[in-house]
Scaffold this motif. Structure first.
Motif, PDB file in Angstrom:
ATOM      1  N   LYS A 141     -40.351 -28.899  27.411  1.00  0.00           N
ATOM      2  CA  LYS A 141     -40.269 -29.280  28.813  1.00  0.00           C
ATOM      3  C   LYS A 141     -39.223 -28.432  29.508  1.00  0.00           C
ATOM      4  CE  LYS A 141     -37.678 -33.292  27.368  1.00  0.00           C
ATOM      5  NZ  LYS A 141     -37.662 -34.722  27.361  1.00  0.00           N
ATOM      6  N   LYS A 142     -39.401 -28.320  30.802  1.00  0.00           N
ATOM      7  CA  LYS A 142     -38.499 -27.540  31.645  1.00  0.00           C
ATOM      8  C   LYS A 142     -37.683 -28.518  32.480  1.00  0.00           C
ATOM      9  CE  LYS A 142     -38.762 -24.366  35.536  1.00  0.00           C
ATOM     10  NZ  LYS A 142     -39.696 -23.624  36.382  1.00  0.00           N
ATOM     11  N   THR A 143     -36.346 -28.417  32.374  1.00  0.00           N
ATOM     12  CA  THR A 143     -35.445 -29.282  33.116  1.00  0.00           C
ATOM     13  C   THR A 143     -34.631 -28.430  34.082  1.00  0.00           C
ATOM     14  OG1 THR A 143     -35.245 -30.689  31.163  1.00  0.00           O
ATOM     15  CG2 THR A 143     -33.626 -31.015  32.898  1.00  0.00           C
ATOM     16  N   GLU A 144     -34.616 -28.835  35.351  1.00  0.00           N
ATOM     17  CA  GLU A 144     -33.826 -28.128  36.364  1.00  0.00           C
ATOM     18  C   GLU A 144     -32.730 -29.045  36.865  1.00  0.00           C
ATOM     19  OE1 GLU A 144     -36.492 -26.783  39.407  1.00  0.00           O
ATOM     20  OE2 GLU A 144     -37.009 -24.982  38.280  1.00  0.00           O
ATOM     21  N   GLY A 195     -36.984 -26.322  26.677  1.00  0.00           N
ATOM     22  CA  GLY A 195     -36.905 -26.685  25.268  1.00  0.00           C
ATOM     23  C   GLY A 195     -37.024 -28.181  25.082  1.00  0.00           C
ATOM     24  N   GLU A 196     -36.823 -28.608  23.857  1.00  0.00           N
ATOM     25  CA  GLU A 196     -36.876 -30.027  23.512  1.00  0.00           C
ATOM     26  C   GLU A 196     -35.465 -30.610  23.582  1.00  0.00           C
ATOM     27  OE1 GLU A 196     -39.520 -31.875  22.957  1.00  0.00           O
ATOM     28  OE2 GLU A 196     -40.858 -30.166  23.254  1.00  0.00           O
ATOM     29  N   VAL A 197     -35.008 -30.884  24.767  1.00  0.00           N
ATOM     30  CA  VAL A 197     -33.673 -31.452  24.965  1.00  0.00           C
ATOM     31  C   VAL A 197     -33.778 -32.588  25.981  1.00  0.00           C
ATOM     32  CG1 VAL A 197     -33.034 -29.787  26.757  1.00  0.00           C
ATOM     33  CG2 VAL A 197     -31.253 -30.874  25.429  1.00  0.00           C
ATOM     34  N   ASP A 198     -33.005 -33.645  25.753  1.00  0.00           N
ATOM     35  CA  ASP A 198     -33.007 -34.802  26.635  1.00  0.00           C
ATOM     36  C   ASP A 198     -32.313 -34.439  27.955  1.00  0.00           C
ATOM     37  OD1 ASP A 198     -33.206 -37.398  27.593  1.00  0.00           O
ATOM     38  OD2 ASP A 198     -31.366 -38.061  26.588  1.00  0.00           O
ATOM     39  N   PRO A 199     -32.966 -34.647  29.104  1.00  0.00           N
ATOM     40  CA  PRO A 199     -32.360 -34.289  30.399  1.00  0.00           C
ATOM     41  C   PRO A 199     -31.070 -35.052  30.691  1.00  0.00           C
ATOM     42  CG  PRO A 199     -34.702 -34.681  30.663  1.00  0.00           C
ATOM     43  CD  PRO A 199     -34.351 -35.074  29.269  1.00  0.00           C
TER      44      PRO A 199
END
Length: 114
Positions: free
Chosen positions: A2-5, A45-49
């Motif tokens: 996923k993409k987190t901004e 990546g696979e990281v919690d927002p």
């Protein structure tokens, strides 16, 4: 994946470097990009927002989640824009105060009251 901004205040090169160092320590990150002009940190990546936001806030920066979703396919590389101004090396928020723990009891300039 996923993409987190995140919306982050980035005012100098040192702020940008500290931000990248803090975020890069998290596991599951494939790509980190920082747009200093817009103040946007993008992590793929696979990281919690929420964990990512907390890590950014621990550096002393205000962070706000803009979006979380699937990453887009990469665009073809463009020509670099030469009209961008580089970030200043340091901002007033990053200034350090030097504190000395050196003490010389025989220095007559130091006043001590016992």
């Amino acid at each position: 994946m996923k993409k987190t901004e995140l919306k982050v205040s980035i005012s100098c090169q040192k702020c940008k470097t500290e931000l990248i160092k803090a975020v890069s320590k998290l596991e599951g990150i494939d790509e980190i990009t920082v747009n200093a002009e817009k103040g946007i940190l993008t992590v793929v990546g696979e990281v919690d927002p929420v964990h990512l936001t907390n890590k950014v806030r621990k550096t002393g920066k205000q962070a706000e989640i803009i979006s979380v979703g699937p990453p887009k396919k990469p665009d073809p590389p463009n020509k670099p824009d030469t009209g961008q101004k580089p970030l200043p090396p340091c901002c007033p928020n990053c200034q350090f105060v030097v504190v000395s723990s050196y003490y010389d009891p025989y220095d007559s300039r130091i006043c001590t009251i016992l």
